[in-house]
Write a protein that holds these residues in place. Structure first.
Motif, mmCIF file in Angstrom:
data_model
loop_
_atom_site.group_PDB
_atom_site.id
_atom_site.type_symbol
_atom_site.label_atom_id
_atom_site.label_comp_id
_atom_site.label_asym_id
_atom_site.label_seq_id
_atom_site.Cartn_x
_atom_site.Cartn_y
_atom_site.Cartn_z
ATOM 1 N N PRO A 168 0.926 -1.109 0.087
ATOM 2 C CA PRO A 168 -0.073 0.147 0.172
ATOM 3 C C PRO A 168 0.835 1.259 -0.156
ATOM 4 N N ILE A 169 0.276 2.411 -0.648
ATOM 5 C CA ILE A 169 1.127 3.543 -0.498
ATOM 6 C C ILE A 169 1.243 4.220 0.858
ATOM 7 N N SER A 170 2.087 4.554 1.337
ATOM 8 C CA SER A 170 2.480 5.279 2.611
ATOM 9 C C SER A 170 1.714 6.818 2.361
ATOM 10 N N LEU A 171 0.875 6.940 3.423
ATOM 11 C CA LEU A 171 0.085 8.221 3.327
ATOM 12 C C LEU A 171 -0.070 8.983 4.424
ATOM 13 N N CYS B 178 -8.749 22.935 -2.039
ATOM 14 C CA CYS B 178 -8.148 22.377 -1.069
ATOM 15 C C CYS B 178 -7.944 23.358 0.118
ATOM 16 N N PRO B 179 -7.855 23.059 1.295
ATOM 17 C CA PRO B 179 -7.581 23.879 2.509
ATOM 18 C C PRO B 179 -6.177 24.247 2.607
ATOM 19 N N SER B 180 -5.349 23.412 1.856
ATOM 20 C CA SER B 180 -3.618 23.779 1.921
ATOM 21 C C SER B 180 -3.344 23.222 0.447
ATOM 22 N N GLN B 181 -2.395 24.094 -0.046
ATOM 23 C CA GLN B 181 -1.880 23.768 -1.239
ATOM 24 C C GLN B 181 -0.478 23.200 -1.269
ATOM 25 N N ASN B 182 -0.260 22.877 -0.063
ATOM 26 C CA ASN B 182 1.003 21.840 0.177
ATOM 27 C C ASN B 182 0.792 20.643 0.360
ATOM 28 N N PHE B 183 0.954 19.769 -0.512
ATOM 29 C CA PHE B 183 0.705 18.177 -0.588
ATOM 30 C C PHE B 183 1.890 17.333 -0.311
ATOM 31 N N ALA B 184 1.691 16.421 0.374
ATOM 32 C CA ALA B 184 2.783 15.362 0.835
ATOM 33 C C ALA B 184 2.689 14.208 -0.229
ATOM 34 N N LYS B 185 1.264 13.748 -0.494
ATOM 35 C CA LYS B 185 1.457 12.752 -1.515
ATOM 36 C C LYS B 185 0.138 12.959 -2.195
ATOM 37 N N ILE B 186 0.600 12.525 -4.061
ATOM 38 C CA ILE B 186 -0.581 12.832 -4.694
ATOM 39 C C ILE B 186 -0.591 11.345 -5.576
ATOM 40 N N VAL B 187 -1.825 10.881 -5.479
ATOM 41 C CA VAL B 187 -2.290 9.594 -5.982
ATOM 42 C C VAL B 187 -3.029 9.409 -6.994
ATOM 43 N N LEU B 188 -2.769 8.899 -8.051
ATOM 44 C CA LEU B 188 -3.647 8.700 -9.281
ATOM 45 C C LEU B 188 -4.324 7.128 -9.110
ATOM 46 N N TRP C 64 -10.902 -3.799 -11.738
ATOM 47 C CA TRP C 64 -9.735 -3.634 -11.248
ATOM 48 C C TRP C 64 -9.311 -2.402 -10.817
ATOM 49 N N THR C 65 -8.415 -1.946 -9.940
ATOM 50 C CA THR C 65 -8.046 -0.864 -9.656
ATOM 51 C C THR C 65 -6.523 -0.674 -9.444
ATOM 52 N N VAL C 66 -6.031 0.316 -9.928
ATOM 53 C CA VAL C 66 -4.485 0.715 -9.902
ATOM 54 C C VAL C 66 -4.432 2.067 -9.298
ATOM 55 N N LYS C 67 -3.525 1.986 -8.203
ATOM 56 C CA LYS C 67 -3.398 3.063 -7.376
ATOM 57 C C LYS C 67 -1.876 3.404 -7.381
ATOM 58 N N LYS C 68 -1.408 4.613 -8.198
ATOM 59 C CA LYS C 68 0.102 4.642 -7.990
ATOM 60 C C LYS C 68 0.359 6.011 -7.505
ATOM 61 N N ASP C 69 1.560 6.376 -6.808
ATOM 62 C CA ASP C 69 1.994 7.270 -6.338
ATOM 63 C C ASP C 69 2.517 8.143 -7.272
ATOM 64 N N LYS D 191 11.114 2.501 8.349
ATOM 65 C CA LYS D 191 9.799 2.874 9.048
ATOM 66 C C LYS D 191 8.715 1.763 9.204
ATOM 67 N N TRP D 192 8.571 1.025 8.231
ATOM 68 C CA TRP D 192 7.571 0.167 8.155
ATOM 69 C C TRP D 192 7.834 -0.857 7.144
ATOM 70 N N CYS D 193 6.824 -2.106 7.387
ATOM 71 C CA CYS D 193 7.088 -3.304 6.766
ATOM 72 C C CYS D 193 5.519 -3.643 6.195
ATOM 73 N N TYR D 194 5.799 -4.355 5.072
ATOM 74 C CA TYR D 194 4.471 -5.075 4.418
ATOM 75 C C TYR D 194 4.797 -6.523 3.958
ATOM 76 N N PHE D 195 3.898 -7.330 4.200
ATOM 77 C CA PHE D 195 4.098 -8.949 3.964
ATOM 78 C C PHE D 195 2.998 -9.559 3.331
ATOM 79 N N ARG D 196 2.694 -10.115 2.169
ATOM 80 C CA ARG D 196 1.464 -10.633 1.670
ATOM 81 C C ARG D 196 1.939 -12.283 1.201
ATOM 82 N N ASN D 197 1.085 -13.122 1.413
ATOM 83 C CA ASN D 197 1.308 -14.388 0.978
ATOM 84 C C ASN D 197 -0.215 -14.895 0.299
#
Length: 613
Positions: A61-64, A98-108, A147-152, A563-569
């Motif tokens: 997953p994308i870190s948000l 948007c209340p802020s114009q300073n964005f940390a992440k933009i996701v398509l 199907w869905t594709v999410k890209k940072d 910072k974090w880990c992700y595992f999927r089987n």
């Protein structure tokens, strides 16, 4: 005699042309390429009542940040008969409410549905001529799919802050046979920044204040609208050169070229193409050749500045379509891109003149789709920077090919190596920064043909090591080191059933491993990714049609950072998920085989001990 894997793979491949013609299945009598029906499900009266199947690519997953996104629908469109038609265009405007114009992440976010019968189709999404997504559609079924594709896409931040033109090309065909229409929604999600949130894009600027920031300007190295196709360049053979002129601002101090690559038609399964001498000796007209090695070469004003040895993406109709339902192949929904550091060459680009970036593909057959985005960092405190190339060495390909065959059976071993190193300095308001870039690439492919040409076994490994070191006016050297390994194993055999039909068996292992280490004055960060798929499938083919089949897939995905880990089987068989384990726990003690077909890294534990993972 039934076809070899290469021909069978083409039988089941992605098609970007009108519906294919039939041809004999016998390897030695084949005179034209052909492809099977994209699926063989029979429609039923209850299909309309059944829920659609959700397809997905396994990825982290994308870190948000913990903020509420500003989201809006960018495009809604039904892609029916779009082959040979212009891309779908729409106006793009950055979010103004948007209340802020300073964005940390933009996701398509790409979401699509489809029902009926259809081939897999390649598509691209461009904003202002800059490609932001290259992907493959899923093959539908009678009951429908989604199907869905999410890209940072945060690295395109500067591009997304101004009005642009959105272009989406998906070449599809709809007629009485191929009935699937792709119903598509494209959305963007802008996440305002938290005070403590920091992106992990490698860059530098304002003496560390903007370390981690994206480029200030992104230039498209793609074809210009209007077009009746995608904005990508089409490389049709090994002598084809596709290029574009560009000019950069005079205050640039860093430059990175991001390359998009996909391969189709005669080269969709390039890694299984036999040498031309084998084809000629066995009189195999119509069988794609030129051997199994391909390289995308990038030249700047005629000089080689980088090379791409692409990951072996298998599209959703490849080898056996049932392998990719509902778990799709690695990279098929979000094809990887390849970064080339060209900062050392800024000395020749900062002259106010036009320059040329050109692309070729070694041993190419029709067709490769290639374009690129030039990311530029600009000095806001200077009208002009200065650069100088200090060192440049691009070794020629070191290529060895060993062949040993008698008739249609034999062994072919291909080994290739290349290295490219460049170093240059740039003078700006930040001081004098020296950048050194190194690319080291290694390739090995062993191909075995047996059973009178009906059996093919492939073992392929690609190693890619790159490093970028920046000597800045500070107590430390900032650097990024990327180590990647692509492994691919494929076994295919065909058994004649004696009634004009044959059983096709295919087993494959697809692996992607990556270690990225970045260092700066604030410390060292490391990410590790291990992603492996194993798939087994059978098909009964009669009269050039697939009449029944079975496909099973198992995948293990493991990602870790500071910072974090992700595992999927996860595993599946014929549309059904059999097992799905997800965890955010770091599993450094978990040992599972990785690239064991070629003893590439042994196990995860071995790799950790050796410092490779």
């Amino acid at each position: 005699m039934a076809s070899t894997l290469t021909l069978l793979s083409l039988l089941l491949s992605l098609t970007l042309l009108p519906p294919p013609l039939s041809a004999a299945a016998n390897l030695h009598r084949t005179t034209t390429l052909f492809r099977s029906q994209p699926n063989f499900e029979a429609s039923s009266l209850s299909a309309a009542d059944a829920p659609p199947t959700t397809y997905f690519e396994v990825t982290k997953p994308i870190s948000l940040p913990n903020t509420k996104p500003c989201s809006y629908l960018l495009l809604r469109h039904d892609f029916a008969y779009t082959y040979g038609q212009p891309p779908v265009l729409a106006d793009y405007k950055p979010p103004s409410d948007c209340p802020s114009q300073n964005f940390a992440k933009i996701v398509l976010e790409w979401t699509a549905t489809c029902k009926g019968r259809q081939f897999d189709r390649i598509f691209g999404v461009w904003i202002g001529g800059v490609e932001v997504l290259r992907s493959c559609t899923a093959e539908p079924r009678a009951t429908g799919i989604v199907w869905t594709v999410k890209k940072d896409i945060t690295r395109y931040y500067s591009l997304l802050m101004s009005n642009q033109t959105l272009a989406v090309f998906l070449g599809n065909i709809v007629d009485s046979t191929y009935t699937g229409v792709y119903h598509v929604n494209i959305s963007l999600h802008f996440y305002p920044a938290q005070e403590s949130y920091r992106t992990d894009v490698f860059g530098y600027g304002e003496m560390g204040a903007r370390f981690g920031s994206g480029a200030d300007l992104i230039l498209p190295i793609s074809r210009n609208l209007p077009l009746n196709d995608g904005l990508w360049f089409e490389v049709e053979n090994s002598t084809d050169v596709e290029s574009k002129e560009f000019k950069i601002p005079l205050n640039a101090y860093r430059a990175v070229l991001e390359v998009y690559v996909s391969f189709h038609e005669n080269d969709e399964f390039w890694y299984g193409n036999p040498p031309n001498e084998y084809i000629a000796a066995n009189n195999l007209t119509g069988l794609p050749g030129n051997g199994p090695f391909r390289e995308v070469v990038v030249r700047l004003d005629g000089s080689v500045v980088g090379a791409v040895w692409p990951f072996t993406v298998i599209y959703t109709g490849g080898v056996n379509p049932l392998l990719w339902r509902p778990i799709t192949g690695i990279g098929s929904f979000d094809l990887p891109t390849y970064d080339i550091e060209i900062t050392p060459f800024l000395g020749k680009l900062l002259d106010g003149e036009n320059h040329e970036l050109a692309f070729t593909v070694t041993n190419a057959l029709n067709v490769w789709y290639i374009d690129a985005n030039l990311h530029l960092w600009l000095d806001s405190k200077s009208e002009r920077t200065q650069g100088k190339l200090l060192e440049y060495r691009a070794s020629p390909l070191s290529l060895s090919i060993l062949t040993n065959f008698t008739g249609p059976d034999g062994v072919f071993v291909t080994n290739v190596n290349r290295s490219i190193i460049s170093s240059g300095l740039v003078k700006s308001s930040h001081g004098v920064v020296t950048t050194t870039s190194l690319q080291e690439l290694g390739y090995s492919n062993t191909m075995v043909m047996g059973n009178d040409g009906n059996k093919q076994i492939l073992n392929q490994v690609i190693n890619f090591n790159s490093s970028v070191d920046m000597d800045v006016p500070a107590p430390s050297i900032r650097s990024a080191n990327v180590n990647r390994g692509y492994s691919f194993y494929l076994y295919s055999d065909n058994v004649d059933k004696g009634d004009g039909s044959y059983d096709s068996v295919a087993n494959l292992t697809l692996g992607f491993k990556e270690k990225v280490q970045k260092s700066s004055g604030s410390g060292i960060s490391t990410t590790r990714l291990k992603n492996e798929q194993k798939a087994q499938g059978t098909m009964l083919v009669k009269g050039n049609l697939v009449v029944s089949g079975l496909g099973s897939t198992q995948q293990v995905y493991s990602y870790s950072s500071d910072k974090w880990c992700y595992f999927r089987n996860v595993s599946s068989s014929n549309y059904t998920i059999l097992h799905d384990e997800v965890s955010n726990t770091c599993r450094y003690d978990r040992c599972w085989p990785y690239f064991t077909r070629r003893n590439f890294l042994g196990s995860t534990c071995d790799g950790v001990k050796k410092g490779l993972l």
